[in-house]
Write an enzyme that holds these catalytic residues in place. Structure first.
Site, PDB file in Angstrom:
ATOM      1  N   ASP A  15       0.909  -1.196   0.160  1.00 37.87           N
ATOM      2  CA  ASP A  15       0.154  -0.119  -0.028  1.00 37.87           C
ATOM      3  C   ASP A  15       0.918   1.098  -0.006  1.00 37.87           C
ATOM      4  O   ASP A  15       2.077   1.350   0.566  1.00 37.87           O
ATOM      5  CB  ASP A  15      -0.818   0.005   1.206  1.00 37.87           C
ATOM      6  CG  ASP A  15      -2.027   0.767   1.256  1.00 37.87           C
ATOM      7  OD1 ASP A  15      -2.335   1.233  -0.105  1.00 37.87           O
ATOM      8  OD2 ASP A  15      -2.607   1.293   2.008  1.00 37.87           O
ATOM      9  N   GLY A  18       0.106   5.683  -4.150  1.00 37.40           N
ATOM     10  CA  GLY A  18      -0.768   6.930  -4.550  1.00 37.40           C
ATOM     11  C   GLY A  18      -0.192   8.051  -3.682  1.00 37.40           C
ATOM     12  O   GLY A  18       0.116   9.076  -4.411  1.00 37.40           O
ATOM     13  N   HIS A  32       2.320   3.688  -9.116  1.00 38.84           N
ATOM     14  CA  HIS A  32       1.912   2.093  -9.478  1.00 38.84           C
ATOM     15  C   HIS A  32       3.022   1.692 -10.355  1.00 38.84           C
ATOM     16  O   HIS A  32       3.556   0.473  -9.948  1.00 38.84           O
ATOM     17  CB  HIS A  32       0.494   2.170 -10.281  1.00 38.84           C
ATOM     18  CG  HIS A  32      -0.602   2.440  -9.591  1.00 38.84           C
ATOM     19  ND1 HIS A  32      -0.739   1.898  -8.161  1.00 38.84           N
ATOM     20  CD2 HIS A  32      -1.811   3.079  -9.795  1.00 38.84           C
ATOM     21  CE1 HIS A  32      -2.025   2.451  -7.568  1.00 38.84           C
ATOM     22  NE2 HIS A  32      -2.361   3.145  -8.469  1.00 38.84           N
ATOM     23  N   ARG A  66     -12.557   2.346  -7.739  1.00 41.28           N
ATOM     24  CA  ARG A  66     -11.508   3.545  -8.079  1.00 41.28           C
ATOM     25  C   ARG A  66     -11.885   4.103  -9.353  1.00 41.28           C
ATOM     26  O   ARG A  66     -12.654   3.522 -10.243  1.00 41.28           O
ATOM     27  CB  ARG A  66      -9.942   3.133  -8.115  1.00 41.28           C
ATOM     28  CG  ARG A  66      -9.685   2.502  -6.676  1.00 41.28           C
ATOM     29  CD  ARG A  66      -8.100   2.405  -6.767  1.00 41.28           C
ATOM     30  NE  ARG A  66      -7.676   2.142  -5.254  1.00 41.28           N
ATOM     31  CZ  ARG A  66      -6.529   1.968  -4.749  1.00 41.28           C
ATOM     32  NH1 ARG A  66      -5.668   2.547  -5.842  1.00 41.28           N
ATOM     33  NH2 ARG A  66      -6.359   1.782  -3.668  1.00 41.28           N
ATOM     34  N   LEU A 126      11.060 -20.047  -5.393  1.00 43.74           N
ATOM     35  CA  LEU A 126      10.288 -19.158  -4.819  1.00 43.74           C
ATOM     36  C   LEU A 126       8.872 -19.526  -5.356  1.00 43.74           C
ATOM     37  O   LEU A 126       8.543 -19.492  -6.811  1.00 43.74           O
ATOM     38  CB  LEU A 126      10.588 -17.740  -5.146  1.00 43.74           C
ATOM     39  CG  LEU A 126       9.650 -16.877  -4.451  1.00 43.74           C
ATOM     40  CD1 LEU A 126       9.583 -16.703  -2.934  1.00 43.74           C
ATOM     41  CD2 LEU A 126       9.830 -15.567  -4.879  1.00 43.74           C
ATOM     42  N   ILE A 190      -6.563  -4.680   7.735  1.00 45.18           N
ATOM     43  CA  ILE A 190      -6.449  -5.620   6.824  1.00 45.18           C
ATOM     44  C   ILE A 190      -7.000  -5.569   5.539  1.00 45.18           C
ATOM     45  O   ILE A 190      -6.595  -6.174   4.371  1.00 45.18           O
ATOM     46  CB  ILE A 190      -6.823  -7.027   7.705  1.00 45.18           C
ATOM     47  CG1 ILE A 190      -6.380  -7.376   8.979  1.00 45.18           C
ATOM     48  CG2 ILE A 190      -7.002  -8.352   6.729  1.00 45.18           C
ATOM     49  CD1 ILE A 190      -4.969  -7.588   9.046  1.00 45.18           C
TER      50      ILE A 190
HETATM   51  C1  IPE Z   1      -5.300  -2.725  -0.143  1.00 50.49           C
HETATM   52  O1  IPE Z   1      -5.039  -1.294  -0.233  1.00 50.49           O
HETATM   53  C2  IPE Z   1      -5.392  -3.278  -1.615  1.00 50.49           C
HETATM   54  C3  IPE Z   1      -4.115  -3.721  -2.082  1.00 50.49           C
HETATM   55  C4  IPE Z   1      -2.956  -3.143  -1.732  1.00 50.49           C
HETATM   56  C5  IPE Z   1      -4.041  -4.134  -3.297  1.00 50.49           C
HETATM   57  P1  IPE Z   1      -6.113  -0.389  -0.388  1.00 50.49           P
HETATM   58  O2  IPE Z   1      -5.451   0.917  -0.588  1.00 50.49           O
HETATM   59  O3  IPE Z   1      -7.118  -0.564  -1.316  1.00 50.49           O
HETATM   60  O4  IPE Z   1      -6.769  -0.460   1.185  1.00 50.49           O
HETATM   61  P2  IPE Z   1      -7.650   0.789   1.787  1.00 50.49           P
HETATM   62  O5  IPE Z   1      -8.637   1.500   0.776  1.00 50.49           O
HETATM   63  O6  IPE Z   1      -6.863   1.660   2.332  1.00 50.49           O
HETATM   64  O7  IPE Z   1      -8.338  -0.116   2.950  1.00 50.49           O
HETATM   65  C1  IPE Z   2      -1.637   0.297  -3.254  1.00 49.13           C
HETATM   66  O1  IPE Z   2      -1.277   1.792  -3.180  1.00 49.13           O
HETATM   67  C2  IPE Z   2      -1.725  -0.197  -4.694  1.00 49.13           C
HETATM   68  C3  IPE Z   2      -3.179  -0.621  -4.995  1.00 49.13           C
HETATM   69  C4  IPE Z   2      -4.257  -0.890  -4.165  1.00 49.13           C
HETATM   70  C5  IPE Z   2      -3.254  -1.416  -6.355  1.00 49.13           C
HETATM   71  P1  IPE Z   2      -2.514   2.611  -3.264  1.00 49.13           P
HETATM   72  O2  IPE Z   2      -3.067   2.845  -4.724  1.00 49.13           O
HETATM   73  O3  IPE Z   2      -3.946   2.134  -2.472  1.00 49.13           O
HETATM   74  O4  IPE Z   2      -1.896   4.004  -2.750  1.00 49.13           O
HETATM   75  P2  IPE Z   2      -2.445   4.771  -1.607  1.00 49.13           P
HETATM   76  O5  IPE Z   2      -2.942   3.935  -0.567  1.00 49.13           O
HETATM   77  O6  IPE Z   2      -3.589   5.497  -2.356  1.00 49.13           O
HETATM   78  O7  IPE Z   2      -1.474   5.760  -0.977  1.00 49.13           O
HETATM   79 MG    MG Z   3      -3.988   2.356  -0.407  1.00 48.85          MG
END
Ligand code: IPE
Ligand code: IPE
Ligand code: MG
Length: 236
Positions: A15, A18, A32, A66, A126, A190
């Site tokens: 995570d 963004g 990404h 999204r 792996l 989680i």
């Molecule tokens: C969890 O992250 C999903 C992935 C890492 C693919 P999100 O960014 O979607 O989770 P929330 O929205 O913060 O709970």
């Molecule tokens: C995790 O990063 C990647 C995916 C869920 C695909 P995010 O896109 O959720 O990044 P943040 O949480 O907005 O920073």
């Molecule tokens: Mg996120």
């Protein structure tokens, strides 16, 4: 770091792509793309450290909510990365697998995924599990449905249903549960990831955004894991 007491199955909620981008005034898509580099890095670090199973949360069943352009961009990026990394997976003896509602993904992508599963089937350095269109609740619903089908087909009896029946009907059947779960980006939740399998996983939240997560951050998590006393509800 103790080279013996290693996690056998490391799972990561990747995570913060963004926020990594936002902090730099860049578009989320750049975050990404940088995240893919961190994926390559963690795979090679797991190989270096002798961690045999790695599961990465790449896209959740909820991530379809999204903006359309971000979703499209992510799906396109997956396809590109799968094409580009084919040779590396083979060269590095990595067995790739995917978990999630794969039948809901675009055909072109599942075709690439199935091809990679086949090509790497006999690799054994792996096991790399990519969770894509994955949701823990969806996985449990799918397990319930497949158990009901087995009941209808008289392959099992109601009185035989136990934890192993559920476990064997999850996408992760045949794999041990993760013993270490890392979430990057600082959120202490989680987000519907492997909710059955992480019942007794040790949890590590790193404040580092996923694109910056490096070998030192990984070793820090493993060192902490090695200090934990795991009790599984017993007397300890
Ligand atoms: C969890 O992250 C999903 C992935 C890492 C693919 P999100 O960014 O979607 O989770 P929330 O929205 O913060 O709970
Ligand atoms: C995790 O990063 C990647 C995916 C869920 C695909 P995010 O896109 O959720 O990044 P943040 O949480 O907005 O920073
Ligand atoms: Mg996120």
């Amino acid at each position: 770091m103790d080279n013996i007491k290693l996690p056998q199955h490391l799972a990561i909620i990747m995570d913060g792509n963004g926020r990594w981008a936002k902090k730099r005034g860049l578009p989320r898509s750049t975050g990404h793309k940088e995240g893919v580099k961190a994926v390559k890095r963690v795979i090679s670090n797991c190989i270096d450290l002798n961690i045999p199973i790695l599961t990465l949360f790449a896209f959740s069943t909820e991530n379809w909510e999204r903006p359309k352009n971000e979703v499209l961009n992510l799906i396109k990026l997956f396809g590109k990365v799968l094409d580009r990394e084919k040779a590396n997976l083979i060269k590095n003896n990595i067995r790739i697998n995917f978990i999630g509602r794969l039948n809901e993904l675009p055909n072109l992508l599942t075709k690439k995924m199935n091809e990679l599963i086949e090509l790497t089937r006999n690799n054994n350095k792996l096991i790399l599990n990519i969770a894509i269109n994955y949701g823990g609740r969806a996985e449990i619903v799918d397990a319930i449905n497949s158990i009901i089908l087995d009941l209808y087909d008289k392959k099992i009896k109601i009185e035989d249903i136990n934890e192993n029946t559920v476990r064997n009907n999850l996408y992760t059947h045949g794999l041990p549960d993760p013993d270490l779960l890392i979430r990057t980006g600082g959120e202490m939740r989680i987000s519907n990831f492997m909710i059955w399998q992480i019942a007794y996983a040790e949890f590590w939240v790193s404040p580092v955004f996923w694109p910056d997560f490096d070998k030192n951050n990984l070793i820090e998590a493993i060192k902490d894991f090695q200090k934990r006393v795991r009790k599984y509800g017993g007397k300890g």
